[in-house]
Scaffold this active site. Structure first.
Site, PDB file in Angstrom:
ATOM      1  CE  LYS A 152      50.001  39.596  61.862  1.00 25.41           C
ATOM      2  NZ  LYS A 152      49.194  39.569  63.107  1.00 25.41           N
ATOM      3  CD  GLU A 224      46.596  24.866  55.900  1.00 20.70           C
ATOM      4  OE1 GLU A 224      46.255  24.489  57.016  1.00 20.70           O
ATOM      5  OE2 GLU A 224      47.410  24.263  55.193  1.00 20.70           O
ATOM      6  CB  CYS A 258      39.589  25.438  61.470  1.00 21.20           C
ATOM      7  SG  CYS A 258      40.831  24.152  61.596  1.00 21.20           S
ATOM      8  CD  GLU A 353      35.126  29.640  61.528  1.00 19.65           C
ATOM      9  OE1 GLU A 353      35.464  30.760  61.126  1.00 19.65           O
ATOM     10  OE2 GLU A 353      35.908  28.674  61.576  1.00 19.65           O
TER      11      GLU A 353
HETATM   12  P1  NAD Z   1      42.077  36.196  61.475  1.00 17.10           P
HETATM   13  O1  NAD Z   1      41.913  36.011  60.010  1.00 17.10           O
HETATM   14  O2  NAD Z   1      41.367  37.321  62.128  1.00 17.10           O
HETATM   15  O3  NAD Z   1      43.621  36.438  61.800  1.00 17.10           O
HETATM   16  C1  NAD Z   1      44.618  35.505  61.409  1.00 17.10           C
HETATM   17  C2  NAD Z   1      45.937  36.234  61.231  1.00 17.10           C
HETATM   18  O4  NAD Z   1      45.829  37.086  60.090  1.00 17.10           O
HETATM   19  C3  NAD Z   1      46.323  37.147  62.387  1.00 17.10           C
HETATM   20  O5  NAD Z   1      47.711  37.073  62.525  1.00 17.10           O
HETATM   21  C4  NAD Z   1      45.873  38.527  61.893  1.00 17.10           C
HETATM   22  O6  NAD Z   1      46.585  39.591  62.480  1.00 17.10           O
HETATM   23  C5  NAD Z   1      46.173  38.428  60.411  1.00 17.10           C
HETATM   24  N1  NAD Z   1      45.358  39.258  59.538  1.00 17.10           N
HETATM   25  C6  NAD Z   1      44.057  39.615  59.710  1.00 17.10           C
HETATM   26  N2  NAD Z   1      43.626  40.307  58.632  1.00 17.10           N
HETATM   27  C7  NAD Z   1      44.675  40.379  57.758  1.00 17.10           C
HETATM   28  C8  NAD Z   1      44.857  40.957  56.462  1.00 17.10           C
HETATM   29  N3  NAD Z   1      43.861  41.590  55.850  1.00 17.10           N
HETATM   30  N4  NAD Z   1      46.053  40.843  55.873  1.00 17.10           N
HETATM   31  C9  NAD Z   1      47.059  40.182  56.477  1.00 17.10           C
HETATM   32  N5  NAD Z   1      46.969  39.627  57.710  1.00 17.10           N
HETATM   33  C10 NAD Z   1      45.775  39.712  58.337  1.00 17.10           C
HETATM   34  O7  NAD Z   1      41.732  34.802  62.153  1.00 17.10           O
HETATM   35  P2  NAD Z   1      41.775  34.417  63.707  1.00 17.10           P
HETATM   36  O8  NAD Z   1      40.604  35.029  64.392  1.00 17.10           O
HETATM   37  O9  NAD Z   1      43.136  34.657  64.254  1.00 17.10           O
HETATM   38  O10 NAD Z   1      41.614  32.824  63.640  1.00 17.10           O
HETATM   39  C11 NAD Z   1      40.373  32.188  63.548  1.00 17.10           C
HETATM   40  C12 NAD Z   1      40.077  31.766  62.136  1.00 17.10           C
HETATM   41  O11 NAD Z   1      41.113  30.911  61.653  1.00 17.10           O
HETATM   42  C13 NAD Z   1      38.799  30.945  62.037  1.00 17.10           C
HETATM   43  O12 NAD Z   1      38.082  31.322  60.894  1.00 17.10           O
HETATM   44  C14 NAD Z   1      39.319  29.520  61.905  1.00 17.10           C
HETATM   45  O13 NAD Z   1      38.410  28.630  61.302  1.00 17.10           O
HETATM   46  C15 NAD Z   1      40.536  29.744  61.079  1.00 17.10           C
HETATM   47  N6  NAD Z   1      41.454  28.613  61.186  1.00 17.10           N
HETATM   48  C16 NAD Z   1      41.578  27.772  60.112  1.00 17.10           C
HETATM   49  C17 NAD Z   1      42.415  26.658  60.208  1.00 17.10           C
HETATM   50  C18 NAD Z   1      42.576  25.691  59.048  1.00 17.10           C
HETATM   51  O14 NAD Z   1      43.403  24.808  59.178  1.00 17.10           O
HETATM   52  N7  NAD Z   1      41.858  25.808  57.968  1.00 17.10           N
HETATM   53  C19 NAD Z   1      43.101  26.418  61.398  1.00 17.10           C
HETATM   54  C20 NAD Z   1      42.954  27.298  62.462  1.00 17.10           C
HETATM   55  C21 NAD Z   1      42.120  28.400  62.340  1.00 17.10           C
END
Ligand code: NAD
Length: 443
Positions: A152, A224, A258, A353
């Site tokens: 997804k 992550e 991140c 963040e």
């Molecule tokens: P997000 O959590 O908004 O979305 C990530 C994914 O999860 C998307 O595909 C979204 O549609 C889905 N999603 C959102 N809410 C959900 C739920 N309740 N249930 C299931 N799926 C859901 O994050 P984003 O804005 O896409 O990415 C940025 C974030 O990701 C930042 O916080 C960043 O630090 C983090 N990140 C972490 C790492 C790591 O390695 N730790 C790497 C990259 C990004």
């Protein structure tokens, strides 16, 4: 059929459409995944390894297309997008081999053996900031381990994921790898479906929601999550190197990384020189469209995230921070390189963040005070210390999964978060094995 439109973050022009997997369709997706998984897991580890390597070889024919799509969908400059693609494609064979090696049955002497068995169906839910690499990091070990995978991808970058999965599926057996497009609703339906594991990269808020939903079926998790990485600059640091790192790490990927540096604590004895040099370097950065020559900061991915960065900057201004470069008033879609000093613990810039091109500086008099503030966060992804003698001792006190001295954190070994930045991880044998069920056979 409902569709998801991908938009150019620069001008919100539509780039293309993909079909949404609505929650009502999820049971059929999972049924197909379960059937495919039986045959996939019946192959030997060597056979699966070969198939996966062949599938990734197909990606070489679409490397340019993938890089261009990354630039268009999230505004990343083409050089970085290309780096993300080549890193993913060219390292796949090596990592596939490493994963297969980690999953080989281990003897326990005359007592029996340890086997790494497939879990079943794995959901990979990924973010937009490294739209190819983040999906790939979790999908590759899941597949080689004999699971079927439903990806997804982020609703911000569906076209990158669509091309990635479609190309791998030219070789992989049908339905071993499927894609389910949509926003959080599709993600939630996938998490709640009859699956065995959720491998997630994204925000802390979504991670908490996923963890709660996964509890009912005790689904395995790799989470992550976000970060709010501190950088401590000691008086003994090489100032020029610390400045280079502080600016590059705060601005990398437009701050949308991140492990980008989010909070800087600098010893007040060197703070004037540090700040002057940070501003001089930050001035050389320029935000704008990714295809323009002198630009190294792209657009913020969407208006909501743009507003979040501005609200943090406005909050800092109201609470007395000083803007050494930039201001809290930028028009969509860019945030120009911004340097703020005088950050205090009550400011959102310190607490949350930011995910934007902002250098946020605080001065300290006692190292213990800097360490305390660095650790006073629910996040614990990366942490960096610049300093001479004594930097080791500071690093030892940092509450983070990846700590580094005089260099960036992470990249070597597993990619691992502490505290609320992570639960489970990928990379190295220990990470690869998290996509398997350990089974002990006593003979
Ligand atoms: P997000 O959590 O908004 O979305 C990530 C994914 O999860 C998307 O595909 C979204 O549609 C889905 N999603 C959102 N809410 C959900 C739920 N309740 N249930 C299931 N799926 C859901 O994050 P984003 O804005 O896409 O990415 C940025 C974030 O990701 C930042 O916080 C960043 O630090 C983090 N990140 C972490 C790492 C790591 O390695 N730790 C790497 C990259 C990004």
């Amino acid at each position: 059929m409902p569709i998801l439109t991908s938009y150019d973050p620069i001008n919100r022009a539509p780039l293309g459409d993909v079909p949404i997997t609505v929650p009502a369709q999820m049971p059929a997706v999972i049924l197909r995944a379960k059937k495919a998984q039986k045959a996939w897991s019946a192959l030997s580890l060597d056979e699966r390894q070969q198939k996966v390597v062949q599938a990734y070889e197909r990606l070489t024919s679409v490397e340019d297309q993938l890089a261009l799509l990354i630039s268009k969908e999230m505004g990343k400059d083409y050089r970085r997008a290309d780096y993300e693609v080549t890193g993913t494609v060219q390292n796949a064979a090596y990592f596939t081999q490493e994963i297969a090696q980690a999953l080989k049955t281990e003897s326990m002497g005359h007592n029996g053996e340890m086997q790494y068995r497939p879990l079943g169906v794995v959901a990979v839910i990924s973010p937009w900031n490294y739209p190819l690499a983040m999906a790939n990091n979790l999908l590759l070990p899941a597949l080689v381990a004999g699971n079927s995978v439903v990806v997804k991808p982020s609703e911000e970058t569906p076209l990158v994921a669509e091309l990635f999965v479609k190309t791998l599926n030219q070789v992989l057996p049908e339905n071993v790898l499927q894609i389910a497009h949509g926003d959080a609703d599709t993600g939630k339906a996938l998490v709640n479906a009859d699956i065995n594991m959720v491998a997630f990269t994204g925000s802390l808020a979504a991670g908490k929601d996923i963890m709660a939903s996964a509890a009912s079926g005790l689904k395995r998790l790799v989470m992550e999550l976000g970060g709010n990485d501190p950088l401590i600059v000691m008086a003994s640091a090489n100032i020029d190197e610390a400045v280079q790192f502080a600016v590059a790490s705060s601005f990398e990927n437009t701050g949308q990384m991140c492990t980008s540096t989010e909070r800087i604590y600098v010893d007040e004895r060197i703070a004037d020189e540090f700040e002057q040099k940070v501003v001089a370097l930050a001035r050389r950065y320029q935000a704008g469209p990714w295809d323009q020559h002198n630009v190294n900061i792209g657009p913020i991915v969407n208006p909501k995230q743009h507003a979040k960065v501005l609200s943090q900057l406005e909050d800092a201004q109201i609470k007395g921070a000083t803007f050494l470069l930039g201001n809290p008033h930028y028009d969509l879609p860019y945030i120009q390189p911004t340097v703020v000093t005088g950050i205090t613990p009550d400011m959102l810039l310190e607490q949350d963040e930011t995910f934007g091109p902002v250098v946020a500086i605080s001065r300290f008099t006692e190292l213990s005070e800097a360490i305390e503030r660095a650790n006073a966060s629910p996040y614990g992804l990366g942490a960096v210390v610049f300093g001479g003698a004594g930097a080791n001792a500071v690093a030892e006190q940092m509450e983070a999964g990846m700590v580094a001295i005089n260099q960036g954190a992470g990249g070597l070994g597993p990619w691992v978060g502490a505290k609320q930045s992570g639960f489970g991880f990928h990379g190295t044998a220990a990470g690869h094995r998290q996509f398997s069920q350990l089974r002990i056979i006593n003979k």
